[in-house]
Design a protein around this motif. Structure first.
Motif, PDB file in Angstrom:
ATOM      1  N   ARG A  36       0.828  -1.208   0.000  1.00 22.34           N
ATOM      2  CA  ARG A  36       0.000   0.000   0.000  1.00 22.34           C
ATOM      3  C   ARG A  36       0.862   1.258   0.000  1.00 22.34           C
ATOM      4  NH1 ARG A  36      -5.155   0.070   3.968  1.00 22.34           N
ATOM      5  NH2 ARG A  36      -5.286   2.122   2.964  1.00 22.34           N
ATOM      6  N   LEU A  37       1.965   1.207   0.737  1.00 19.73           N
ATOM      7  CA  LEU A  37       2.875   2.357   0.742  1.00 19.73           C
ATOM      8  C   LEU A  37       3.464   2.585  -0.653  1.00 19.73           C
ATOM      9  CD1 LEU A  37       4.730   1.923   4.144  1.00 19.73           C
ATOM     10  CD2 LEU A  37       3.467   3.960   3.414  1.00 19.73           C
ATOM     11  N   LEU A  38       3.842   1.514  -1.331  1.00 20.09           N
ATOM     12  CA  LEU A  38       4.355   1.669  -2.692  1.00 20.09           C
ATOM     13  C   LEU A  38       3.326   2.342  -3.595  1.00 20.09           C
ATOM     14  CD1 LEU A  38       6.274  -1.688  -3.307  1.00 20.09           C
ATOM     15  CD2 LEU A  38       7.259   0.613  -3.286  1.00 20.09           C
ATOM     16  N   ASP A  39       2.076   1.961  -3.461  1.00 20.61           N
ATOM     17  CA  ASP A  39       1.018   2.599  -4.255  1.00 20.61           C
ATOM     18  C   ASP A  39       0.907   4.085  -3.920  1.00 20.61           C
ATOM     19  OD1 ASP A  39       0.361   0.286  -5.604  1.00 20.61           O
ATOM     20  OD2 ASP A  39      -1.296  -0.245  -4.259  1.00 20.61           O
ATOM     21  N   MET A  40       1.012   4.410  -2.638  1.00 24.46           N
ATOM     22  CA  MET A  40       0.910   5.808  -2.218  1.00 24.46           C
ATOM     23  C   MET A  40       2.085   6.626  -2.754  1.00 24.46           C
ATOM     24  SD  MET A  40      -0.407   5.193   1.699  1.00 24.46           S
ATOM     25  CE  MET A  40      -0.722   6.908   2.084  1.00 24.46           C
ATOM     26  N   PHE A  41       3.276   6.063  -2.699  1.00 24.56           N
ATOM     27  CA  PHE A  41       4.435   6.759  -3.253  1.00 24.56           C
ATOM     28  C   PHE A  41       4.260   6.978  -4.751  1.00 24.56           C
ATOM     29  CE2 PHE A  41       6.948   4.886   0.451  1.00 24.56           C
ATOM     30  CZ  PHE A  41       7.084   6.105   1.103  1.00 24.56           C
ATOM     31  N   ASP A  42       3.739   5.977  -5.445  1.00 28.75           N
ATOM     32  CA  ASP A  42       3.490   6.131  -6.879  1.00 28.75           C
ATOM     33  C   ASP A  42       2.459   7.219  -7.145  1.00 28.75           C
ATOM     34  OD1 ASP A  42       5.310   4.309  -7.808  1.00 28.75           O
ATOM     35  OD2 ASP A  42       3.857   2.733  -8.262  1.00 28.75           O
ATOM     36  N   VAL A 232      -8.763  16.210  20.017  1.00 31.34           N
ATOM     37  CA  VAL A 232      -8.919  17.659  20.209  1.00 31.34           C
ATOM     38  C   VAL A 232      -8.168  18.489  19.171  1.00 31.34           C
ATOM     39  CG1 VAL A 232      -9.372  17.448  22.679  1.00 31.34           C
ATOM     40  CG2 VAL A 232      -7.017  17.703  21.875  1.00 31.34           C
ATOM     41  N   THR A 233      -7.263  17.873  18.412  1.00 34.26           N
ATOM     42  CA  THR A 233      -6.495  18.640  17.443  1.00 34.26           C
ATOM     43  C   THR A 233      -6.004  17.723  16.328  1.00 34.26           C
ATOM     44  OG1 THR A 233      -4.663  20.217  17.192  1.00 34.26           O
ATOM     45  CG2 THR A 233      -4.282  18.323  18.641  1.00 34.26           C
ATOM     46  N   ASP A 234      -5.249  18.287  15.402  1.00 29.04           N
ATOM     47  CA  ASP A 234      -4.731  17.513  14.285  1.00 29.04           C
ATOM     48  C   ASP A 234      -3.647  16.555  14.757  1.00 29.04           C
ATOM     49  OD1 ASP A 234      -6.392  18.884  12.543  1.00 29.04           O
ATOM     50  OD2 ASP A 234      -4.882  20.418  12.103  1.00 29.04           O
ATOM     51  N   ASP A 235      -3.374  15.558  13.933  1.00 34.36           N
ATOM     52  CA  ASP A 235      -2.303  14.616  14.194  1.00 34.36           C
ATOM     53  C   ASP A 235      -1.000  15.402  14.360  1.00 34.36           C
ATOM     54  OD1 ASP A 235      -0.209  12.746  14.004  1.00 34.36           O
ATOM     55  OD2 ASP A 235      -1.251  11.519  12.513  1.00 34.36           O
ATOM     56  N   PRO A 236      -0.352  15.349  15.538  1.00 32.10           N
ATOM     57  CA  PRO A 236       0.855  16.159  15.759  1.00 32.10           C
ATOM     58  C   PRO A 236       2.020  15.762  14.868  1.00 32.10           C
ATOM     59  CG  PRO A 236       0.515  14.634  17.586  1.00 32.10           C
ATOM     60  CD  PRO A 236      -0.715  14.568  16.746  1.00 32.10           C
ATOM     61  N   ILE A 237       2.083  14.499  14.452  1.00 35.16           N
ATOM     62  CA  ILE A 237       3.176  14.077  13.581  1.00 35.16           C
ATOM     63  C   ILE A 237       3.005  14.670  12.190  1.00 35.16           C
ATOM     64  CG2 ILE A 237       4.369  12.115  12.562  1.00 35.16           C
ATOM     65  CD1 ILE A 237       4.815  12.476  15.570  1.00 35.16           C
ATOM     66  N   VAL A 238       1.778  14.725  11.706  1.00 39.30           N
ATOM     67  CA  VAL A 238       1.527  15.365  10.417  1.00 39.30           C
ATOM     68  C   VAL A 238       1.915  16.837  10.482  1.00 39.30           C
ATOM     69  CG1 VAL A 238      -0.234  16.034   8.739  1.00 39.30           C
ATOM     70  CG2 VAL A 238      -0.269  13.735   9.738  1.00 39.30           C
ATOM     71  N   MET A 273       0.048   8.982   6.504  1.00 39.61           N
ATOM     72  CA  MET A 273       0.992   8.977   5.395  1.00 39.61           C
ATOM     73  C   MET A 273       0.432   9.710   4.176  1.00 39.61           C
ATOM     74  SD  MET A 273       3.746   7.717   6.485  1.00 39.61           S
ATOM     75  CE  MET A 273       4.556   7.813   4.891  1.00 39.61           C
ATOM     76  N   GLU A 274      -0.853   9.545   3.905  1.00 37.08           N
ATOM     77  CA  GLU A 274      -1.468  10.249   2.782  1.00 37.08           C
ATOM     78  C   GLU A 274      -1.382  11.763   2.984  1.00 37.08           C
ATOM     79  OE1 GLU A 274      -3.313  11.332  -0.666  1.00 37.08           O
ATOM     80  OE2 GLU A 274      -2.495   9.365  -0.138  1.00 37.08           O
ATOM     81  N   SER A 275      -1.630  12.213   4.197  1.00 39.96           N
ATOM     82  CA  SER A 275      -1.556  13.650   4.476  1.00 39.96           C
ATOM     83  C   SER A 275      -0.149  14.178   4.247  1.00 39.96           C
ATOM     84  CB  SER A 275      -1.996  13.925   5.921  1.00 39.96           C
ATOM     85  OG  SER A 275      -3.335  13.583   6.125  1.00 39.96           O
ATOM     86  N   ILE A 276       0.846  13.421   4.707  1.00 37.89           N
ATOM     87  CA  ILE A 276       2.235  13.856   4.575  1.00 37.89           C
ATOM     88  C   ILE A 276       2.680  13.828   3.113  1.00 37.89           C
ATOM     89  CG2 ILE A 276       4.622  13.253   5.139  1.00 37.89           C
ATOM     90  CD1 ILE A 276       3.530  12.247   7.871  1.00 37.89           C
ATOM     91  N   LEU A 277       2.383  12.736   2.415  1.00 37.74           N
ATOM     92  CA  LEU A 277       2.845  12.606   1.032  1.00 37.74           C
ATOM     93  C   LEU A 277       2.146  13.595   0.101  1.00 37.74           C
ATOM     94  CD1 LEU A 277       3.103   8.718   0.732  1.00 37.74           C
ATOM     95  CD2 LEU A 277       4.982  10.354   0.960  1.00 37.74           C
ATOM     96  N   SER A 278       0.858  13.817   0.303  1.00 36.98           N
ATOM     97  CA  SER A 278       0.153  14.764  -0.557  1.00 36.98           C
ATOM     98  C   SER A 278       0.669  16.180  -0.324  1.00 36.98           C
ATOM     99  CB  SER A 278      -1.360  14.686  -0.327  1.00 36.98           C
ATOM    100  OG  SER A 278      -1.688  15.014   1.016  1.00 36.98           O
ATOM    101  N   TYR A 279       0.962  16.518   0.924  1.00 40.09           N
ATOM    102  CA  TYR A 279       1.509  17.853   1.219  1.00 40.09           C
ATOM    103  C   TYR A 279       2.913  17.990   0.629  1.00 40.09           C
ATOM    104  CZ  TYR A 279       2.583  22.150   3.704  1.00 40.09           C
ATOM    105  OH  TYR A 279       2.909  23.451   4.000  1.00 40.09           O
TER     106      TYR A 279
END
Length: 315
Positions: A36-42, A232-238, A273-279
Protein backbone atom coordinates in the motif's frame (compact mmCIF):
# COMPACT_ATOMS: atom_id res chain seq x y z
CA UNK A 1 16.81 25.10 -1.64
CA UNK A 2 16.67 22.06 0.61
CA UNK A 3 15.71 18.42 0.23
CA UNK A 4 13.32 15.93 1.76
CA UNK A 5 14.30 12.29 2.20
CA UNK A 6 12.12 9.36 3.20
CA UNK A 7 13.70 6.09 4.35
CA UNK A 8 12.00 2.86 5.37
CA UNK A 9 13.23 0.01 7.57
CA UNK A 10 11.82 -2.83 5.47
CA UNK A 11 12.08 -5.91 7.67
CA UNK A 12 8.79 -7.85 8.03
CA UNK A 13 9.24 -10.46 10.80
CA UNK A 14 13.03 -10.07 10.87
CA UNK A 15 12.64 -6.87 12.86
CA UNK A 16 11.37 -8.86 15.84
CA UNK A 17 12.89 -12.34 15.48
CA UNK A 18 15.21 -11.81 18.46
CA UNK A 19 12.31 -10.82 20.74
CA UNK A 20 10.70 -13.34 23.06
CA UNK A 21 7.34 -12.56 21.50
CA UNK A 22 6.62 -10.80 18.23
CA UNK A 23 3.85 -8.17 17.82
CA UNK A 24 1.26 -10.03 15.78
CA UNK A 25 -0.47 -6.89 14.55
CA UNK A 26 2.70 -5.37 13.11
CA UNK A 27 4.08 -8.60 11.65
CA UNK A 28 0.72 -9.60 10.21
CA UNK A 29 0.12 -6.21 8.56
CA UNK A 30 3.64 -5.62 7.27
CA UNK A 31 3.32 -7.16 3.81
CA UNK A 32 0.07 -5.44 2.87
CA UNK A 33 1.35 -2.16 4.32
CA UNK A 34 4.53 -2.44 2.25
CA UNK A 35 2.48 -2.72 -0.96
CA UNK A 36 0.00 0.00 0.00
CA UNK A 37 2.87 2.36 0.74
CA UNK A 38 4.35 1.67 -2.69
CA UNK A 39 1.02 2.60 -4.26
CA UNK A 40 0.91 5.81 -2.22
CA UNK A 41 4.44 6.76 -3.25
CA UNK A 42 3.49 6.13 -6.88
CA UNK A 43 0.34 8.25 -6.54
CA UNK A 44 2.45 11.23 -5.50
CA UNK A 45 5.62 10.38 -7.47
CA UNK A 46 7.69 10.35 -4.27
CA UNK A 47 10.88 8.24 -4.26
CA UNK A 48 12.19 6.68 -1.06
CA UNK A 49 15.08 4.60 0.21
CA UNK A 50 13.83 1.13 1.10
CA UNK A 51 16.41 -0.38 3.44
CA UNK A 52 15.62 -4.07 3.05
CA UNK A 53 16.77 -6.88 5.34
CA UNK A 54 18.96 -8.99 3.04
CA UNK A 55 17.24 -12.28 3.84
CA UNK A 56 14.02 -10.81 2.42
CA UNK A 57 15.59 -10.72 -1.02
CA UNK A 58 15.27 -14.52 -1.05
CA UNK A 59 12.16 -16.35 -2.20
CA UNK A 60 13.18 -19.46 -0.27
CA UNK A 61 15.77 -20.75 2.18
CA UNK A 62 16.70 -24.15 3.61
CA UNK A 63 17.15 -22.60 7.06
CA UNK A 64 20.81 -23.63 7.24
CA UNK A 65 22.93 -20.68 8.40
CA UNK A 66 25.73 -22.62 10.08
CA UNK A 67 28.37 -20.64 8.16
CA UNK A 68 27.11 -17.36 9.63
CA UNK A 69 29.05 -16.45 12.81
CA UNK A 70 26.02 -15.29 14.80
CA UNK A 71 25.43 -17.11 18.12
CA UNK A 72 23.52 -20.39 18.23
CA UNK A 73 19.79 -19.79 18.02
CA UNK A 74 19.96 -16.52 16.06
CA UNK A 75 18.26 -18.03 13.00
CA UNK A 76 15.97 -20.43 14.89
CA UNK A 77 12.82 -18.64 13.72
CA UNK A 78 13.74 -18.84 10.04
CA UNK A 79 11.24 -21.50 8.90
CA UNK A 80 13.45 -22.79 6.09
CA UNK A 81 10.63 -22.74 3.56
CA UNK A 82 9.56 -20.38 0.76
CA UNK A 83 7.73 -17.11 0.22
CA UNK A 84 4.39 -18.60 -0.74
CA UNK A 85 4.24 -20.54 2.52
CA UNK A 86 5.83 -18.20 5.09
CA UNK A 87 5.47 -14.76 3.57
CA UNK A 88 6.67 -12.84 6.64
CA UNK A 89 10.19 -14.28 6.29
CA UNK A 90 10.80 -14.01 2.54
CA UNK A 91 10.19 -10.97 0.38
CA UNK A 92 11.56 -11.40 -3.12
CA UNK A 93 8.21 -10.38 -4.62
CA UNK A 94 8.12 -7.30 -2.40
CA UNK A 95 11.57 -6.25 -3.59
CA UNK A 96 10.36 -6.85 -7.16
CA UNK A 97 7.51 -4.45 -6.41
CA UNK A 98 9.96 -1.75 -5.28
CA UNK A 99 11.96 -2.11 -8.47
CA UNK A 100 8.80 -2.16 -10.63
CA UNK A 101 7.27 0.92 -9.01
CA UNK A 102 6.75 4.11 -11.01
CA UNK A 103 8.55 6.19 -8.37
CA UNK A 104 12.35 6.04 -8.64
CA UNK A 105 13.05 4.24 -5.37
CA UNK A 106 16.41 3.14 -4.02
CA UNK A 107 16.88 -0.35 -2.58
CA UNK A 108 19.25 -0.11 0.36
CA UNK A 109 20.29 -2.48 3.13
CA UNK A 110 19.04 -3.08 6.67
CA UNK A 111 21.77 -5.72 7.23
CA UNK A 112 21.23 -9.37 6.34
CA UNK A 113 19.39 -10.62 9.44
CA UNK A 114 18.70 -7.46 11.49
CA UNK A 115 21.81 -7.64 13.66
CA UNK A 116 22.33 -4.56 15.85
CA UNK A 117 25.60 -3.37 14.35
CA UNK A 118 26.45 -1.21 17.34
CA UNK A 119 26.27 -4.25 19.65
CA UNK A 120 28.07 -6.98 17.75
CA UNK A 121 31.52 -8.16 16.75
CA UNK A 122 33.39 -7.13 13.63
CA UNK A 123 33.23 -10.73 12.41
CA UNK A 124 29.43 -10.77 12.57
CA UNK A 125 29.16 -7.28 11.08
CA UNK A 126 31.37 -8.37 8.19
CA UNK A 127 29.26 -11.47 7.57
CA UNK A 128 26.07 -9.39 7.60
CA UNK A 129 27.41 -7.01 4.97
CA UNK A 130 28.95 -9.81 2.90
CA UNK A 131 25.64 -11.67 2.74
CA UNK A 132 23.78 -8.46 1.85
CA UNK A 133 26.15 -7.57 -0.96
CA UNK A 134 26.05 -11.07 -2.42
CA UNK A 135 22.27 -11.41 -2.45
CA UNK A 136 21.89 -7.87 -3.83
CA UNK A 137 24.43 -8.50 -6.58
CA UNK A 138 22.48 -11.60 -7.61
CA UNK A 139 19.60 -9.21 -8.35
CA UNK A 140 21.87 -6.75 -10.15
CA UNK A 141 21.66 -4.26 -7.27
CA UNK A 142 24.40 -2.30 -5.53
CA UNK A 143 24.30 -1.74 -1.76
CA UNK A 144 24.90 2.01 -1.56
CA UNK A 145 22.81 2.98 1.49
CA UNK A 146 22.51 1.32 4.90
CA UNK A 147 20.03 1.82 7.71
CA UNK A 148 21.27 0.35 10.98
CA UNK A 149 18.80 -1.90 12.82
CA UNK A 150 17.30 -0.01 15.77
CA UNK A 151 19.57 2.89 14.80
CA UNK A 152 22.60 1.45 16.59
CA UNK A 153 25.42 2.77 14.42
CA UNK A 154 28.53 0.61 14.34
CA UNK A 155 31.32 -0.92 12.24
CA UNK A 156 31.25 1.85 9.68
CA UNK A 157 34.66 0.70 8.48
CA UNK A 158 33.04 -2.58 7.43
CA UNK A 159 30.42 -0.69 5.42
CA UNK A 160 33.17 1.28 3.71
CA UNK A 161 35.05 -1.93 2.89
CA UNK A 162 31.99 -3.17 1.00
CA UNK A 163 31.60 0.03 -1.00
CA UNK A 164 28.62 1.47 0.88
CA UNK A 165 28.22 5.20 0.22
CA UNK A 166 25.99 6.41 3.04
CA UNK A 167 24.02 5.53 6.16
CA UNK A 168 21.22 7.00 8.23
CA UNK A 169 22.71 8.49 11.35
CA UNK A 170 20.91 9.39 14.53
CA UNK A 171 19.50 12.85 14.99
CA UNK A 172 21.16 15.30 17.40
CA UNK A 173 19.89 15.53 20.94
CA UNK A 174 18.00 18.71 21.83
CA UNK A 175 16.98 20.53 24.97
CA UNK A 176 13.84 18.43 25.47
CA UNK A 177 15.84 15.18 25.47
CA UNK A 178 17.29 15.88 28.90
CA UNK A 179 16.84 17.77 32.15
CA UNK A 180 13.62 18.56 34.07
CA UNK A 181 11.71 19.81 31.02
CA UNK A 182 12.55 16.64 29.14
CA UNK A 183 11.46 14.52 32.10
CA UNK A 184 8.15 16.39 32.31
CA UNK A 185 7.56 15.93 28.59
CA UNK A 186 8.14 12.21 28.92
CA UNK A 187 5.78 12.05 31.90
CA UNK A 188 3.00 13.39 29.69
CA UNK A 189 3.84 10.97 26.92
CA UNK A 190 5.56 13.25 24.45
CA UNK A 191 8.20 11.25 22.54
CA UNK A 192 11.31 13.32 23.17
CA UNK A 193 14.32 12.57 21.06
CA UNK A 194 12.29 11.41 18.06
CA UNK A 195 10.08 14.40 17.20
CA UNK A 196 11.58 17.37 15.41
CA UNK A 197 11.23 19.43 12.28
CA UNK A 198 14.98 20.00 12.39
CA UNK A 199 16.87 20.13 9.13
CA UNK A 200 20.05 18.06 9.14
CA UNK A 201 23.33 18.51 7.29
CA UNK A 202 24.71 15.32 5.68
CA UNK A 203 28.48 15.09 6.08
CA UNK A 204 31.23 12.77 4.99
CA UNK A 205 32.77 10.84 7.89
CA UNK A 206 36.30 9.58 8.46
CA UNK A 207 35.59 6.41 6.46
CA UNK A 208 34.40 8.24 3.36
CA UNK A 209 30.74 7.45 4.11
CA UNK A 210 28.06 10.14 4.03
CA UNK A 211 26.04 10.38 7.23
CA UNK A 212 22.43 11.35 6.38
CA UNK A 213 20.99 11.89 9.88
CA UNK A 214 17.34 11.35 10.72
CA UNK A 215 15.01 14.26 11.45
CA UNK A 216 11.63 12.73 12.30
CA UNK A 217 10.37 9.21 13.04
CA UNK A 218 6.85 9.22 11.67
CA UNK A 219 5.46 6.70 14.17
CA UNK A 220 6.94 7.81 17.46
CA UNK A 221 3.74 9.16 19.01
CA UNK A 222 1.27 6.29 19.22
CA UNK A 223 -1.15 4.54 21.55
CA UNK A 224 -3.32 6.37 24.06
CA UNK A 225 -1.32 9.58 23.82
CA UNK A 226 -1.96 9.84 20.10
CA UNK A 227 -5.64 8.99 20.47
CA UNK A 228 -6.12 11.62 23.17
CA UNK A 229 -4.44 14.37 21.17
CA UNK A 230 -6.28 13.50 17.95
CA UNK A 231 -9.62 13.96 19.74
CA UNK A 232 -8.92 17.66 20.21
CA UNK A 233 -6.50 18.64 17.44
CA UNK A 234 -4.73 17.51 14.29
CA UNK A 235 -2.30 14.62 14.19
CA UNK A 236 0.86 16.16 15.76
CA UNK A 237 3.18 14.08 13.58
CA UNK A 238 1.53 15.36 10.42
CA UNK A 239 1.90 18.91 11.72
CA UNK A 240 5.57 18.33 12.52
CA UNK A 241 6.18 16.76 9.11
CA UNK A 242 4.56 19.69 7.32
CA UNK A 243 6.68 22.12 9.30
CA UNK A 244 9.83 20.26 8.30
CA UNK A 245 8.80 20.16 4.64
CA UNK A 246 8.15 23.92 4.73
CA UNK A 247 11.56 24.53 6.27
CA UNK A 248 13.27 22.40 3.63
CA UNK A 249 11.54 24.38 0.88
CA UNK A 250 12.77 27.68 2.32
CA UNK A 251 16.22 26.83 3.72
CA UNK A 252 19.29 24.80 2.93
CA UNK A 253 19.42 21.40 4.58
CA UNK A 254 17.71 18.02 4.57
CA UNK A 255 14.50 16.99 6.27
CA UNK A 256 14.79 13.22 6.70
CA UNK A 257 11.65 11.31 7.72
CA UNK A 258 11.66 7.57 8.40
CA UNK A 259 9.33 4.70 9.28
CA UNK A 260 8.79 0.95 9.06
CA UNK A 261 6.12 -0.49 6.75
CA UNK A 262 4.99 -2.53 9.76
CA UNK A 263 4.14 0.71 11.61
CA UNK A 264 0.96 0.95 9.56
CA UNK A 265 -1.59 -1.32 11.21
CA UNK A 266 -4.73 0.87 11.24
CA UNK A 267 -6.46 3.01 8.64
CA UNK A 268 -5.50 6.17 10.50
CA UNK A 269 -1.85 5.25 9.92
CA UNK A 270 -2.40 5.32 6.15
CA UNK A 271 -4.30 8.59 6.54
CA UNK A 272 -1.23 10.03 8.27
CA UNK A 273 0.99 8.98 5.39
CA UNK A 274 -1.47 10.25 2.78
CA UNK A 275 -1.56 13.65 4.48
CA UNK A 276 2.24 13.86 4.58
CA UNK A 277 2.84 12.61 1.03
CA UNK A 278 0.15 14.76 -0.56
CA UNK A 279 1.51 17.85 1.22
CA UNK A 280 5.06 16.96 0.21
CA UNK A 281 4.03 16.59 -3.45
CA UNK A 282 2.17 19.91 -3.34
CA UNK A 283 5.14 21.80 -1.92
CA UNK A 284 7.58 20.09 -4.29
CA UNK A 285 5.45 21.04 -7.29
CA UNK A 286 5.10 24.70 -6.29
CA UNK A 287 8.44 25.59 -4.66
CA UNK A 288 12.13 24.85 -5.26
CA UNK A 289 12.19 21.67 -3.16
CA UNK A 290 13.96 18.40 -4.02
CA UNK A 291 12.68 14.99 -2.94
CA UNK A 292 15.67 12.65 -2.90
CA UNK A 293 16.88 9.25 -1.76
CA UNK A 294 19.75 8.69 0.63
CA UNK A 295 21.87 7.56 -2.28
CA UNK A 296 21.24 10.70 -4.31
CA UNK A 297 22.08 12.85 -1.28
CA UNK A 298 25.39 11.02 -1.00
CA UNK A 299 26.04 11.47 -4.71
CA UNK A 300 25.55 15.23 -4.30
CA UNK A 301 28.29 15.30 -1.67
CA UNK A 302 30.77 12.78 -3.08
CA UNK A 303 32.08 12.38 -6.60
CA UNK A 304 30.55 9.79 -8.90
CA UNK A 305 33.50 7.41 -8.77
CA UNK A 306 32.45 4.08 -7.23
CA UNK A 307 34.12 3.19 -3.96
CA UNK A 308 36.41 0.15 -4.09
CA UNK A 309 34.96 -2.99 -2.57
CA UNK A 310 37.42 -4.76 -0.29
CA UNK A 311 35.43 -7.67 1.13
CA UNK A 312 36.23 -8.83 4.64
CA UNK A 313 36.23 -12.59 5.02
CA UNK A 314 35.23 -15.32 2.57
CA UNK A 315 33.18 -14.62 -0.53
Amino acid sequence: MGSVVLSLDAELAWGFHDHETMPEDRVGAARESWLRLLDMFDDHDVPATWAVVGHLMLDSCDGDHDSHPTPDGWFDRDPGTWEGRDEQWYGQKLVDAIEDADADHEVGSHTYSHVEMGHTSREIASAEMRECVEVAEERGLSVDSVVFPRNYVGHRDVLAAYGVKCYRGTQPRRWYDRGPLGSMAKLFGWPTGTVSSTLVTPEEDEYGLVNVPASLYLFCFEGRGRSAVERVTDDPIVSMAKRGIDRASAENGVFHMWLHPNNLTEERDFERMESILSYLAQVRDTTPLRVETMGSIAADIKDDEPLPREPIGPR
